[in-house]
Write an enzyme that holds these catalytic residues in place. Sequence first.
Site, short mmCIF file in Angstrom:
data_model
loop_
_atom_site.label_atom_id
_atom_site.label_comp_id
_atom_site.label_asym_id
_atom_site.label_seq_id
_atom_site.Cartn_x
_atom_site.Cartn_y
_atom_site.Cartn_z
N GLY A 175 6.78 -2.75 1.03
CA GLY A 175 6.33 -1.49 0.44
C GLY A 175 6.76 -1.39 -1.00
O GLY A 175 7.55 -2.20 -1.49
N GLY A 218 7.84 1.58 -4.09
CA GLY A 218 8.13 2.98 -4.37
C GLY A 218 8.50 3.13 -5.82
O GLY A 218 8.36 2.18 -6.60
N ALA A 219 8.96 4.32 -6.16
CA ALA A 219 9.30 4.62 -7.54
C ALA A 219 10.40 3.69 -8.03
O ALA A 219 10.48 3.37 -9.21
CB ALA A 219 9.75 6.06 -7.66
N VAL A 229 10.12 -2.66 -5.57
CA VAL A 229 9.37 -3.24 -4.47
C VAL A 229 10.36 -3.70 -3.39
O VAL A 229 11.45 -4.15 -3.69
CB VAL A 229 8.53 -4.43 -4.96
N LYS A 247 15.47 -4.65 -1.61
CA LYS A 247 14.81 -3.79 -2.59
C LYS A 247 15.15 -4.28 -3.99
O LYS A 247 16.32 -4.34 -4.37
CB LYS A 247 15.27 -2.34 -2.40
N ASP A 277 14.38 12.82 -3.38
CA ASP A 277 13.03 12.31 -3.13
C ASP A 277 12.76 12.23 -1.62
O ASP A 277 12.40 11.18 -1.09
CB ASP A 277 12.85 10.94 -3.80
#
Length: 799
Positions: free
Chosen positions: A517, A519-520, A523, A540, A634
């Site tokens: 996935g 996200g901000a 990856v 991550k 978040d």
Amino acid sequence: MTFSFLIFCFIFLWPISVVAQIAGNVSVGASLLATEYSSQWLSPSGDFAFGFRQVNNNKDLFIVAIWYNKIPEKTIVWYANGDRPVPRGSKLELFLDSGLVLNGPQGEVLWSAQTINTSFVAYGFMNDTGNFVLLNENLLVVWESFKNPTDTMLPTQILQINEVLASHHKETDFSRGRFQFRLREDGNVVLTPIDLLSNNTYDPYYITNTGDTRNSTNSGYQVIFDESGYFYVLSRNNTKFYLTPEEKVPAANSYHRATLNFDGVFSLSYHPKNFTDNQSWTVIKTIPENICRSIYGEIGSGACGYNNVCILKNDGRPMCKCPPNYSLLDPDDEYGSCKPDFILGCQADGLWSQEDLYDMEELPNTDWPTSDYELSEPFTERQCRVSCLQDCMCAVSIFRNGDKCWKKKLPLSNGRVDNLFYGLKAFVKVSRGDQPQLNPRSLIPKKNAQQKSKNKLIILLAVLLTSSVIASSLGFIFIYRNKRTRVDRDTSVETNLRCFAYKELQEATNGFKHELGRGAFGVVYKGTIRQGSFVQVAVKKLNNVAQDGEKEFRTEVNVIGQTHHKNLVRLLGFCEDGPQRLLVYEFLSNGTLASLLFGEFKPSWNQRVQIAFGIARGLLYLHEECSNQIIHCDIKPQNILLDEYYNARISDFGLAKLLFLDQSQTSTAIRGTKGYVAPEWFRNLPITVKVDVYSFGVLLLEIICCRRSVDTDASGSEKIILTYWAFDCYQERTLDALVENDMEALNDREKLERFVAIAIWCIQEDPSLRPTMKKVTQMLEGVLQVPIPPCPTPFIMTN
Ligand SMILES: *[C@@H]1O[C@H](CO)[C@@H](O)[C@H](O)[C@H]1NC(C)=O
Ligand SMILES: *[C@@H]1O[C@H](CO)[C@@H](O)[C@H](O)[C@H]1NC(C)=O
Ligand SMILES: *[C@@H]1O[C@H](CO)[C@@H](O)[C@H](O)[C@H]1NC(C)=O
Ligand SMILES: *[C@@H]1O[C@H](CO)[C@@H](O)[C@H](O)[C@H]1NC(C)=O
Ligand SMILES: *[C@@H]1O[C@H](CO)[C@@H](O)[C@H](O)[C@H]1NC(C)=O
Ligand SMILES: *[C@@H]1O[C@H](CO)[C@@H](O)[C@H](O)[C@H]1NC(C)=O
Ligand SMILES: *[C@@H]1O[C@H](CO)[C@@H](O)[C@H](O)[C@H]1NC(C)=O
Ligand SMILES: *[C@@H]1O[C@H](CO)[C@@H](O)[C@H](O)[C@H]1NC(C)=O
Ligand SMILES: *[C@@H]1O[C@H](CO)[C@@H](O)[C@H](O)[C@H]1NC(C)=O
């Protein structure tokens, strides 16, 4: 003559009385004698027996009881004289006019079954349901054990408004205990502790929320245990609120019982009628989920006695353990109160200083949430320990949230060990023994001393940012308090985090091949590392780590690494190699909440409820219970992962701070995701934990409705923004439309309404109106009433 009469009696009368007995009938004049060999009145099938039982492990005392007669445990389901067991030789007799009477050996009346309308009794009957009844000549029931319940309900038994199940005192002591199960006038079934002297009931530790104060025609009015073993509250409009879990259909051909145990836990269980040697009672459900946490009123001792500590066992039942240097007030009552074994208080001084007399013993994850008399903050752990030691009033100090020190006095109540409270410590004052030393040792035990010298824990700043803001059009003045604590740690603080080389992770992820996935923050890739055995991980790769340098990265990673909770994704390691910054997390197999909620198959209502609980607990932990408060910033369904049991686990916590290290300022750039961010971000207001509460509110609505917070495809413009739509539906009481006729949710309407109301509280524009996550959790669990929420956007809404 006499002899032949006796023979006659023996041959004819004796068999006849046995036949009558097998049929369950008890005729007027029949009696039982309190001895270990006394006979019993059996039900026709022999499943239940009525008679005398020995109690308290005391061979000379007896109670009148009903029990399961065919199972080895001979479990008691009803008893008459629990408070006043009777001596050997007492007699129970069925009279025509005075009903069932228990007489002591001297003939004194010790207990009696009061018949309705002082009717005459024709006969008694021990029914196969476990109900012992007295009937009059018209075969009307004039007394029954089902209408005079003790601690147990059986199938076909009904509890009416204001009727009570009461616990008994101890496993083997049938005198009145401290807990009650009651159907209240308002239609709610509650579990409450009581004060035994006055019968005053304390705040409930469980409530079914089957009362409806706005419309009493909807409120509960009977508790029914039906003959198939289902247990529910029936409301006046015929809705059933089940306490038996739906997924576990109770086995057929079994005995079922619902019991308020002596320790306050209400349990539903069954026992096969045709059982093998190793089969016994199987518990289907225990209520509440965690009694150690559920009882937390200001008054009363909690689940265990005063100064005692409650520990939840795997079977959902509590055990209690006195703190060090404390012992049980009544050695036979391990659930009772504890007393200090030494003189504690200000009279003990004399020649000796407090340090000479006492020491502090550390108990991890232990808390007595009440009994406070002082709060010192900011305080270090050492200051917390020493300040209690030197204070003759102080019995215990609790160090939590990294800088708070609560001092407590006796008696301590609601004590509990809870593994949710990582980073929370109790320091219990103990005696150094009766030979005080003239040269007191160092106050800090060796074990900690080493760590301490390395660990220069400096509180850098505790800024109280107070800003008053004149709110736009209406001119309201709100005062926001925002407290920030930056704890600078030496990077050598030990955590179990593994430090990886970039190359290692490149290999582990097969050259960053399998993307999970984006996200901000970067990856995420799937990988496998060797940690004893092979373990799947999520790696991550962070995009834009702040330039402030290595130390900050390490500090924040350490904070994340020390944050453990069952509803958080666990960090296993990290990599800082040249410009590369990577984080290695445990891999969770069931993807994100977003894919579950918005995917093809709608998860069940129950599953969604559990997920909401999980997220709330995880956030509560981040906000209030871990040693460094973490604002997530978040919260959204893409950041909630699901483990193999579909437990919700929050990911990416701590990253907001890691990637934008200036969190102590009011916002410069909005962190978070459109649709979930709180209005403070746009208004240059201080950012507090309440931003997460806001996002949680949006997320909760998404969980309730299984739709996205902004859905431009929605049929009808009023439905596009979920938060507005939800409030409209709530106000107009059209929740059916909101959940699109989700029958599971609508059948659980009270909870549905409650959840929507909680969500609306969370998305209040004014952060000070939003509840804390603690309150949110309590409201979700139903232990706190949810007031009717106001409109979340008072300045915008015009209708
Ligand atoms: C029990 O006794 C009552 C009253 O004598 C009688 O009417 C009834 O039939 C009896 N029941 C059985 C099962 O013997
Ligand atoms: C015994 O229980 C059964 C089943 O609930 C009921 O039909 C019957 O009337 C009861 N007998 C008496 C004497 O109460
Ligand atoms: C008791 O008395 C009331 C009113 O007098 C009557 O309705 C009821 O049937 C009586 N109950 C019995 C068991 O006789
Ligand atoms: C409390 O309730 C018990 C059982 O119902 C009763 O025996 C006792 O008298 C009550 N005590 C007071 C003070 O009302
Ligand atoms: C109460 O609820 C029932 C439906 O259960 C409804 O028919 C009735 O009109 C409601 N009464 C009020 C006063 O809202
Ligand atoms: C009955 O009342 C309950 C609240 O106790 C409510 O959840 C349910 O929807 C109502 N049922 C009907 C048919 O009105
Ligand atoms: C009880 O169990 C045994 C063995 O499991 C079986 O042989 C027997 O038929 C069962 N009896 C009844 C009444 O179900
Ligand atoms: C109970 O005993 C039977 C044999 O008697 C065995 O097959 C079964 O596995 C046992 N069950 C448990 C839960 O121990
Ligand atoms: C408890 O008290 C005894 C003396 O009464 C003392 O020897 C002991 O060290 C104390 N501390 C603990 C933790 O038991």
